[in-house]
Write an enzyme that holds these catalytic residues in place. Structure first.
Site, PDB file in Angstrom:
ATOM      1  N   CYS A   4      11.705 112.233  89.855  1.00 57.52           N
ATOM      2  CA  CYS A   4      12.013 110.849  90.232  1.00 57.52           C
ATOM      3  C   CYS A   4      10.790 109.955  89.984  1.00 57.52           C
ATOM      4  O   CYS A   4       9.697 110.225  90.502  1.00 57.52           O
ATOM      5  CB  CYS A   4      12.438 110.786  91.699  1.00 57.52           C
ATOM      6  SG  CYS A   4      12.552 109.108  92.340  1.00 57.52           S
ATOM      7  N   ASP A  30       6.073  95.100  90.581  1.00 54.27           N
ATOM      8  CA  ASP A  30       7.022  95.500  89.538  1.00 54.27           C
ATOM      9  C   ASP A  30       6.352  95.357  88.169  1.00 54.27           C
ATOM     10  O   ASP A  30       5.637  94.397  87.902  1.00 54.27           O
ATOM     11  CB  ASP A  30       8.274  94.615  89.615  1.00 54.27           C
ATOM     12  CG  ASP A  30       9.445  95.215  88.849  1.00 54.27           C
ATOM     13  OD1 ASP A  30      10.413  95.649  89.491  1.00 54.27           O
ATOM     14  OD2 ASP A  30       9.391  95.239  87.595  1.00 54.27           O
ATOM     15  N   GLY A  92      23.492  97.427  88.384  1.00 55.63           N
ATOM     16  CA  GLY A  92      22.370  97.571  87.457  1.00 55.63           C
ATOM     17  C   GLY A  92      21.202  98.349  88.013  1.00 55.63           C
ATOM     18  O   GLY A  92      20.058  98.161  87.565  1.00 55.63           O
ATOM     19  N   HIS A  99      15.018 101.033  96.575  1.00 54.61           N
ATOM     20  CA  HIS A  99      13.897 100.091  96.508  1.00 54.61           C
ATOM     21  C   HIS A  99      14.376  98.681  96.799  1.00 54.61           C
ATOM     22  O   HIS A  99      15.499  98.311  96.481  1.00 54.61           O
ATOM     23  CB  HIS A  99      13.197 100.155  95.148  1.00 54.61           C
ATOM     24  CG  HIS A  99      14.117 100.039  93.966  1.00 54.61           C
ATOM     25  ND1 HIS A  99      14.881 101.079  93.513  1.00 54.61           N
ATOM     26  CD2 HIS A  99      14.377  98.995  93.142  1.00 54.61           C
ATOM     27  CE1 HIS A  99      15.587 100.693  92.452  1.00 54.61           C
ATOM     28  NE2 HIS A  99      15.304  99.425  92.215  1.00 54.61           N
TER      29      HIS A  99
END
Ligand code: 5GP
Ligand code: ZN
Length: 112
Positions: A4, A30, A92, A99
């Site tokens: 992961c 991000d 999506g 998260h």
């Protein structure tokens, strides 16, 4: 859960730009920001998506929202911010570790 991506980031096996960390969660910027400030908050425990939140692990999600409120105050999101969790294919979701996107720094439109 070594395969992961976010478990590997939490473990430090993949570098990330850390915003915050405690015993329950990890926050990092991000890699492809959608707003001037865009970071992700993830539980350290592997939970695949929002569909996997249960009575047993919901305290982690409550804690994450507390952390988000604290970070928003510290980072000065006086004009507001958005918290987004994509769950499953139609939404999506691309990384299958729960998260919370925290987006701030510009006027955001409505979404569908
Ligand atoms: P999702 O599309 O699942 O809601 O969000 C996944 C997010 O993870 C995306 O916004 C994507 O830019 C971000 N992301 C994917 N890979 C990495 C990575 O290796 N590092 C960081 N910091 N973010 C990533
Ligand atoms: Zn994971």
């Amino acid at each position: 859960m070594e395969e992961c991506l976010f478990c590997r980031i939490i473990a430090g096996n993949i570098p990330s730009n850390k915003v915050y960390e405690d015993e329950l969660c990890y926050a990092f910027y991000d890699i492809a920001p959608m707003t001037p400030t865009h970071f992700l908050v993830v539980p350290k425990e592997h939970i695949a998506s929002a569909a996997e939140i249960t009575g047993e692990n919901a305290y982690i999600v409550a804690h994450i929202y507390e952390v988000i409120a604290k970070l928003a105050a510290e980072m000065g999101f006086a004009d507001g911010f958005r918290v987004v969790t994509n769950c499953g294919a139609d939404a999506g979701q691309t990384v299958h570790h729960l998260h919370f996107h925290v987006l701030a720094g510009k006027q955001m439109g409505s979404f569908n």
